[in-house]
Design a protein around this motif. Structure first.
Motif, PDB file in Angstrom:
ATOM      1  N   LEU A 559       0.826  -1.212   0.000  1.00 40.56           N
ATOM      2  CA  LEU A 559       0.000   0.000   0.000  1.00 40.56           C
ATOM      3  C   LEU A 559       0.859   1.261   0.000  1.00 40.56           C
ATOM      4  CD1 LEU A 559      -2.618  -1.181   2.644  1.00 40.56           C
ATOM      5  CD2 LEU A 559      -3.098  -0.722   0.236  1.00 40.56           C
ATOM      6  N   ALA A 560       1.941   1.239   0.791  1.00 39.09           N
ATOM      7  CA  ALA A 560       2.824   2.409   0.860  1.00 39.09           C
ATOM      8  C   ALA A 560       3.594   2.594  -0.441  1.00 39.09           C
ATOM      9  CB  ALA A 560       3.788   2.268   2.032  1.00 39.09           C
ATOM     10  N   GLY A 561       3.983   1.461  -1.068  1.00 36.02           N
ATOM     11  CA  GLY A 561       4.705   1.527  -2.331  1.00 36.02           C
ATOM     12  C   GLY A 561       6.165   1.887  -2.200  1.00 36.02           C
ATOM     13  N   THR A 562       6.660   2.001  -0.971  1.00 33.69           N
ATOM     14  CA  THR A 562       8.055   2.388  -0.758  1.00 33.69           C
ATOM     15  C   THR A 562       8.561   1.804   0.544  1.00 33.69           C
ATOM     16  OG1 THR A 562       9.576   4.258  -0.536  1.00 33.69           O
ATOM     17  CG2 THR A 562       7.379   4.529   0.402  1.00 33.69           C
ATOM     18  N   THR A 563       9.870   1.599   0.618  1.00 33.21           N
ATOM     19  CA  THR A 563      10.499   1.245   1.893  1.00 33.21           C
ATOM     20  C   THR A 563      11.130   2.461   2.552  1.00 33.21           C
ATOM     21  OG1 THR A 563      12.456   0.563   0.613  1.00 33.21           O
ATOM     22  CG2 THR A 563      10.946  -1.171   1.328  1.00 33.21           C
ATOM     23  N   ARG A 564      11.064   3.611   1.877  1.00 33.21           N
ATOM     24  CA  ARG A 564      11.582   4.845   2.472  1.00 33.21           C
ATOM     25  C   ARG A 564      10.477   5.476   3.318  1.00 33.21           C
ATOM     26  NH1 ARG A 564      13.448   9.148  -0.527  1.00 33.21           N
ATOM     27  NH2 ARG A 564      14.779   9.594   1.273  1.00 33.21           N
ATOM     28  N   ILE A 565      10.081   4.720   4.362  1.00 32.49           N
ATOM     29  CA  ILE A 565       8.967   5.136   5.200  1.00 32.49           C
ATOM     30  C   ILE A 565       9.135   4.523   6.583  1.00 32.49           C
ATOM     31  CG2 ILE A 565       7.528   3.185   4.441  1.00 32.49           C
ATOM     32  CD1 ILE A 565       5.090   5.004   4.665  1.00 32.49           C
ATOM     33  N   ASP A 566       8.757   5.268   7.607  1.00 29.67           N
ATOM     34  CA  ASP A 566       8.728   4.768   8.978  1.00 29.67           C
ATOM     35  C   ASP A 566       7.272   4.514   9.332  1.00 29.67           C
ATOM     36  OD1 ASP A 566       8.714   4.281  11.673  1.00 29.67           O
ATOM     37  OD2 ASP A 566       9.798   6.104  12.252  1.00 29.67           O
ATOM     38  N   LEU A 567       6.856   3.263   9.244  1.00 21.99           N
ATOM     39  CA  LEU A 567       5.447   2.940   9.450  1.00 21.99           C
ATOM     40  C   LEU A 567       4.984   3.154  10.881  1.00 21.99           C
ATOM     41  CD1 LEU A 567       4.858  -0.273   7.278  1.00 21.99           C
ATOM     42  CD2 LEU A 567       4.440   2.111   6.724  1.00 21.99           C
ATOM     43  N   SER A 568       5.917   3.379  11.800  1.00 24.29           N
ATOM     44  CA  SER A 568       5.500   3.661  13.175  1.00 24.29           C
ATOM     45  C   SER A 568       4.964   5.079  13.334  1.00 24.29           C
ATOM     46  CB  SER A 568       6.672   3.438  14.139  1.00 24.29           C
ATOM     47  OG  SER A 568       7.692   4.409  13.920  1.00 24.29           O
ATOM     48  N   LYS A 569       5.253   5.936  12.328  1.00 24.40           N
ATOM     49  CA  LYS A 569       4.770   7.327  12.459  1.00 24.40           C
ATOM     50  C   LYS A 569       4.319   7.955  11.141  1.00 24.40           C
ATOM     51  CE  LYS A 569       9.369   9.462  12.109  1.00 24.40           C
ATOM     52  NZ  LYS A 569      10.374  10.324  12.773  1.00 24.40           N
ATOM     53  N   ASP A 570       4.774   7.427  10.005  1.00 24.50           N
ATOM     54  CA  ASP A 570       4.401   8.016   8.712  1.00 24.50           C
ATOM     55  C   ASP A 570       3.133   7.348   8.182  1.00 24.50           C
ATOM     56  OD1 ASP A 570       6.733   9.478   8.853  1.00 24.50           O
ATOM     57  OD2 ASP A 570       7.896   8.054   7.647  1.00 24.50           O
ATOM     58  N   PRO A 571       2.279   8.091   7.487  1.00 22.16           N
ATOM     59  CA  PRO A 571       1.070   7.489   6.915  1.00 22.16           C
ATOM     60  C   PRO A 571       1.402   6.587   5.735  1.00 22.16           C
ATOM     61  CG  PRO A 571       1.240   9.787   6.260  1.00 22.16           C
ATOM     62  CD  PRO A 571       2.348   9.548   7.254  1.00 22.16           C
ATOM     63  N   LEU A 572       0.614   5.515   5.601  1.00 25.80           N
ATOM     64  CA  LEU A 572       0.745   4.633   4.447  1.00 25.80           C
ATOM     65  C   LEU A 572       0.325   5.330   3.164  1.00 25.80           C
ATOM     66  CD1 LEU A 572      -0.893   1.456   6.012  1.00 25.80           C
ATOM     67  CD2 LEU A 572       1.418   1.532   5.115  1.00 25.80           C
ATOM     68  N   GLY A 573      -0.601   6.230   3.303  1.00 28.01           N
ATOM     69  CA  GLY A 573      -1.167   6.949   2.169  1.00 28.01           C
ATOM     70  C   GLY A 573      -2.463   7.587   2.618  1.00 28.01           C
TER      71      GLY A 573
END
Length: 891
Positions: A559-573
């Motif tokens: 869903l996020a489409g990237t690994t350049r993301i911190d899923l503990s605080k950044d939105p998936l989309g």
């Protein structure tokens, strides 16, 4: 009657219901008087019973039994022989194994002996699970389309396997489209306690096995002792040869506490892998114990046991307890089997309950389950655990290491889309592999996460290839019953097949616009898969960063489409309402998952496994031919008679003089590097061979599917696109330099030159050589390239054994020496002396390095022929020639 000479007088009887079983008791007779027996690790007790049952005074002696008892869970330089009850195969390694058996029959016939002497003496199950490729995805017809393509591509191989099923005794084939061998083993084949009828009595003993896939260890979750071996060792076991081994260290691993809310078994196993790799357990048994097991279901244990190869252990063993019985009942085993398992294990001191005493271990580690956090592993080794919160910094560092720091935020156009691509984007999101698809909690968790995402109107990014490849049809049944399959379908995680798919490298092609964007901009992109292997070049040739994760996280990163993301605080989309959606908003609770898990019943298992060997109409219609010997078709590009039984490969032990260095390699060279399983590059020697035989590129299939043809496989040896030969630092892939030349050439071509000139060759490498899959072609291909010895700093267990099994000498540098300290460049000549003076286990040989400038240096090399049996195999030119020679002399 029981057949052992039973010098310890342990033969006993066990009454279970109306049936009386004979068994060899660890508590009776002379053995029962030994205090050490009670405190032995359960995995060692299984080996002990095996020795008692096969005690004949020769292959298994009284001294062997005493040595194992006195070891008390610690390694001993004492060789024992292990006789597994059965053998498990998958088709990538099973096809070449059956090819070898067919060739051995032909060789026996040529020698005037009865070819049917070549026959499995132990039950063998081969599960076709490695051949399906994800050519179609994201549509309701993806499964059917991929099966159609699979049957078309692999018809020759499947005809051959059906011939083998008819020609060999004790050999069953589970047809394609059924499941992954390890999950089929867990859900159906394994019994925990095995039985056989001998004369007028049933004999009961622990279920044990070896398998031609390193993840055979998954069955350790059911208290079944087994591990992966190469196809070569498996063939020997099938033909009645014991597995020769030294008494191992047993490392205890204590689990305490419980997992926190939202933590998965995948998170747990990645922590376990990291801890055990840091401790060092190569060649050792790991046995789990502690109160944390009380609530740890078999599915979670299977996830941990499955990844024993990733933490380097021979096995990751769980003693049998009430949880085992619960799972055996759930998966449809009959009540007599359940009663036997419990009664037998209690009688043998192999049952774990509140009276269970912690065994003596060589060492022990402890993990509080409550300390486990959400994790992935990558980008190219399963032991490199990364917390979810740290993934962005990890992939950024990986991209920067490739010299693309200034491009991190650059957007590159994607044809047909309003959105562009970036470094770190996820182009493959795959729910795959026995590791996790055997676990209903994580599979249903992924489905629930999909349901919540769909409810918020979320969609997977357009550059993400999504797939769902369950390990058995039971998974499809409970995903459909719970209704979550519909939500997974909505996000593109449609069923693509029952098999290993992405985890084995059968991820299939990316969409053309995505592939073009990666190539044109040299993008460093990621895959996220619920698998166990993420070695370089394995998942897809264009995907350089590969991350192992739980099935729910696979959906989340899709869903996020990237690994350049911190899923503990950044939105998936954003959802359909335009508002940001965070992982915590859609992550299912344990209670929600457990509500669905409780819907699974044993009728699902009985229904799906009721016709497990039948296959679909296409499988049943395959014409396999008949006869006890196989006529290898000359025009086949899939199945060819191998040369291993020609006179040139018979045993001939002599000093190695003037050897050229074929490859100079670094640390952690995997069997994927040595013998890739995935796509055949279009300009490679293997591709050149196939084109010369009229095969078009779209029909190349994979190296794994071509393992029945030695001509393809020897050309692919050391052919991984990511292997790095220090002799050709300017170029990546399967290249080397011929001694005295400067231009890189394919390793295969140089090897053929050396063979034509009758120059022996060696391969030199660093630490952990042969990590990864139990890939027999990594040894077979090495032999066919003319390599006489492999010289490294340390070996991974299975590959070292495979080299011995093919008659290639495994040698190890002594402490303080390595390729760097010796200043090797690849232009040297190597002499290895003393081989013709009589061999014994673990001796040292003198080696002389002849440098290009005329200087010489003498060193010592440690022979890794570890046991006397291995010495005999090497002297015979490998285990198969050893067996063939013995059978050809039998009257």
């Amino acid at each position: 009657m029981l057949s052992s000479i039973d010098s310890f007088q342990t033969a006993s009887q066990l009454q279970v219901g109306d049936t009386t079983y004979g068994y060899y008791s660890l508590k009776e007779g002379e053995l029962g008087q030994m205090a050490e027996v009670a405190r032995l690790p359960v995995s060692i007790k299984v080996l002990l019973e095996n020795l008692l049952r096969y005690e004949d005074g020769e292959t298994c002696s009284r001294d062997d039994v005493l040595a194992l008892v006195k070891s008390r869970g610690r390694a001993a330089e004492h060789e024992i022989s292990y006789h597994p009850a059965r053998v498990l195969m998958q088709d990538f390694t099973g096809v070449p194994a059956v090819v070898d058996l067919a060739a051995m029959r032909n060789a026996l016939l040529a020698r005037g002996a009865d070819p049917q002497r070549i026959n499995p003496l132990s039950p063998v199950d081969l599960v076709i699970d490695h051949s399906v490729t994800i050519d179609r995805f994201g549509t309701p017809t993806a499964f059917q389309d991929n099966v159609d393509i699979e049957m078309q591509r692999n018809l020759e191989r499947y005809q051959f396997l059906k011939w083998g099923q008819g020609a060999f005794d004790n050999f069953r084939v589970v047809p394609p489209g059924t499941g992954i061998c390890h999950q089929v083993n867990l859900e159906y084949l394994a019994k925990s306690v095995w039985t056989e009828q001998r004369d007028d009595q049933y004999l009961a003993y622990p279920d044990t096995l070896v398998g031609t896939d390193s993840h055979t260890t998954m069955i350790n979750a059911l208290g079944v002792l087994g591990w992966g071996v190469g196809g070569i060792e498996a063939e020997a076991a099938m033909l009645g040869q014991p597995v020769s081994m030294l008494i191992p260290d047993v490392v205890g691993f204590e689990l305490s506490g419980t997992l926190q809310e939202g933590i998965t078994a995948t998170d747990l196993v990645l922590r376990v892998v990291q801890m055990l790799r840091e401790h060092g357990v190569v060649g050792k048994f790991v046995e789990f114990y502690g109160d944390g097991l009380n609530q740890l279901p078999i599915a979670d244990r299977a996830t941990i046991a499955n990844m024993a190869p990733e933490y380097g252990a021979t096995c990751g063993f769980f003693p049998i307890d009430a949880q085992t019985i619960n799972y055996l009942r759930l998966s449809g085993r009959d009540e007599q089997t359940l009663a036997l398992v419990e009664s037998y294990c209690k009688a043998q001191g192999m049952w774990r309950d509140e009276q269970y005493q912690t065994p003596e271990f060589a060492a022990s580690l402890t993990l509080d389950l409550s300390s486990v956090e959400p994790s992935l592993a990558g980008p190219k080794r399963p032991q490199d655990r990364v917390a979810v919160k740290d993934l962005k910094s990890s992939i950024d560092a990986f991209v920067e290491l490739a010299g693309k720091r200034d491009q991190l935020d650059t957007e590159y156009p994607l044809e047909g889309s309003d959105e562009g691509m970036h470094h770190g984007d996820v182009v493959i999101a795959a729910i795959t592999s026995c590791t996790n698809t055997s676990n209903p909690a994580v599979m249903l968790g992924a489905g629930l996460l999909a349901r919540k995402a769909v409810a918020k109107g979320m969609k997977v990014k357009p550059w993400v290839k999504t797939s769902l490849a369950p390990g058995s049809r039971v998974v499809t049944e409970y995903l459909n019953k719970s209704g979550v399959q519909q939500d997974l379908d909505t996000l593109g995680f449609n069923l693509v097949g029952y098999g290993c798919t992405t985890c084995i490298g059968n991820s299939g092609p990316l969409a053309d616009p995505v592939e073009n964007a990666i190539k044109q901009n040299d993008l460093i992109v990621s895959s996220v898969l619920s698998g166990n292997r993420n070695f370089e070049g394995r998942i897809h040739p264009l995907v350089r960063a590969n991350w192992l994760a739980s099935p729910p996280l696979v959906v989340a990163y899709g869903l996020a489409g990237t690994t350049r993301i911190d899923l503990s605080k950044d939105p998936l989309g954003n959802g359909a309402d335009g508002k940001p959606v965070y992982l915590k908003d859609i992550w299912p609770s344990n209670a929600e998952i457990n509500d669905l898990v409780r819907q699974i019943d044993n009728e699902m298992f009985r229904r799906e496994y009721g016709s497990v060997f039948d296959g679909d109409a296409r499988w049943r219609q395959i014409d396999s031919g008949s006869g006890s010997t196989y006529a290898f078709p000359a025009d086949s590009t899939y199945i060819q008679q191998p040369p291993f039984f020609d006179a040139a490969y018979a045993g001939k032990v002599e000093d190695i003089r003037g050897a050229a260095i074929l490859a100079l390699l670094g640390d952690s060279v995997t069997t994927d590097h040595i013998s890739p399983a995935g796509a055949i590059p279009k300009e490679s020697p293997a591709a050149q061979y196939l084109r010369s035989r009229g095969v078009e590129q779209q029909d190349f299939n994979s190296y794994g599917s071509r393992r029945g043809n030695h001509e393809v496989m020897m050309r692919g040896t050391f052919g991984n696109i990511r292997i790095r030969n220090e002799m050709t630092p300017q170029i990546e892939g399967g290249y080397t330099r011929k001694r005295g030349e400067t231009e890189p050439r394919f390793i295969y071509d140089v090897a053929m030159d050396y063979q034509a000139e009758q120059i022996p060759s060696v391969v030199i490498a660093g630490k952990e050589y042969g990590t990864g899959s139990s890939r027999d072609w990594a040894a077979k291909g090495t032999l066919l390239l003319g390599v006489k010895a492999v010289i490294v700093e340390s070996f991974e267990r299975i590959h070292r054994s495979n080299l011995v099994g093919m008659g290639v000498l495994p040698l190890q540098f002594t402490e303080g020496e390595d390729r760097n300290s010796l200043g090797l460049t690849g232009d040297e000549q190597v002499d290895i002396l003393g081989l013709d003076a009589g061999l014994k286990p673990k001796q040292t040989f003198k080696a002389i390095i002849h440098y290009a400038d005329g200087k010489e240096r003498e060193i010592e090399l440690l022979s890794r022929l570890d046991t006397q049996v291995e010495v005999k195999y090497y002297q015979a030119g490998g285990v198969l020639n050893f067996v063939l020679e013995r059978l050809s002399k039998t009257t």
